[in-house]
Design an enzyme around this catalytic site. Structure first.
Site, short mmCIF file in Angstrom:
data_model
loop_
_atom_site.label_atom_id
_atom_site.label_comp_id
_atom_site.label_asym_id
_atom_site.label_seq_id
_atom_site.Cartn_x
_atom_site.Cartn_y
_atom_site.Cartn_z
N PRO A 1 -5.30 -5.29 16.84
CA PRO A 1 -4.35 -4.67 17.69
C PRO A 1 -2.99 -4.25 16.72
O PRO A 1 -2.68 -5.31 15.55
CB PRO A 1 -3.83 -5.84 18.45
N GLU A 2 -2.61 -3.28 17.16
CA GLU A 2 -1.25 -2.93 16.28
C GLU A 2 0.09 -3.34 16.98
O GLU A 2 0.12 -3.51 18.07
CB GLU A 2 -1.26 -1.36 15.89
#
Length: 286
Positions: free
Chosen positions: A2-3
């Site tokens: 996840p960014e």
């Protein structure tokens, strides 16, 4: 992994059931995640009130009224599940639990009956506790660059970081010392939008193009947050909803497709750099 937009989506989903609430019970179902839990983890959290839920780069930060901050990183497959509050549904953030509960490793309960479960099949995520006042000096944050959506980030910051550098701009944008929280997906998208090659020596990117790149970074992140992040493999938001920004990718994962930039007509290509896929258009990204 996840960014920044995915982590921000999770933060917004958790805020209504955590901010302002007291943690009445914490359960850890194993001694560690990626790293061991800090000493006295459960005791230091039990009874504490969450005064604010923030994000720094890809970290979730829950400030407590005891002067400490709970730090959480999702790793590759970590997610939070909200199971209800006071026997009812916490509105649009409610999610029906459907995951294999053997991967539920931490449970947080609030005084109002809220139940937040941390689920992580691969256990690459981790949690810690640190003094709120000293957070920026903590090893996980020391030397970290500015937030890309803050006033501290812009063309001036990029000019400083890129000056006389021979590495490509993608490499430097992924360096957390340049700017915090950017990852492979959104760097590819921003460079494509700004029409800058990920392989061009960063020191040779002109100031006007740095202005365009800073704006592209901000714009791509803001649109991704508005869309709820990008669902790749294991990620889902705290409300169980999937992100839909992946349907708006212009370069990432579009190998072989026609470049969508106006007047280009080139074809998106892929190259592996340091184990990561770079997607770019050689026709318009110079």
């Amino acid at each position: 992994m996840p960014e920044l937009p995915e982590v921000e989506t999770v933060r917004r989903g958790l805020a209504p059931v955590l901010e302002g609430h007291r943690l009445s019970r914490i359960e850890t179902r194993r001694p560690d995640l990626r790293f061991p839990f800090p000493e006295g983890f459960v005791q230091r959290l039990a009874g504490a009130r969450v005064t604010a839920l923030r994000r720094r780069a890809k970290y979730l930060l829950a400030d407590l009224d005891r002067g400490e901050t709970l730090i959480a990183h999702l790793g590759m497959s970590g997610r939070f599940r909200i199971e209800g509050e006071g026997g009812g549904s916490p509105g649009r953030f409610h999610r029906v639990a459907g995951d294999d509960t053997k991967h539920d490793h931490v449970v947080f309960e609030t005084e109002t009956g809220g139940r937040i479960v941390y689920h992580d099949p691969r256990r690459f995520g981790f949690m810690g506790l640190a003094s709120t006042d000293d957070l920026e000096r903590h090893p996980w944050f020391a030397g970290m660059g500015p937030e890309p959506l803050s006033d501290a980030f812009g063309a001036g910051r990029l000019a400083e970081a890129f000056r006389d550098r021979r590495q490509g701009p993608k490499t430097l944008l992924l360096d957390q010392r340049t700017v915090a929280g950017l990852g492979n997906i959104y760097v590819c998208e921003a460079l494509h939008e700004a029409r800058i090659s990920p392989f061009r020596p960063a020191g040779r990117v002109s100031r006007p193009r740095l202005e365009a790149l800073a704006g592209a970074v901000r714009g791509v992140l803001e649109r991704a947050i508005a869309a709820g992040g990008s669902t790749l493999r294991d990620f889902s938001a705290a409300d169980g909803a999937l992100g839909y920004f992946q349907h708006s990718f212009r370069a990432y994962d579009r190998e072989g497709e026609t470049c969508p930039n106006a007047g280009c007509g080139g074809v998106i290509r892929r190259r592996v750099q340091a184990g990561r896929s770079t997607f770019w258009c050689p026709a318009c990204q110079k």
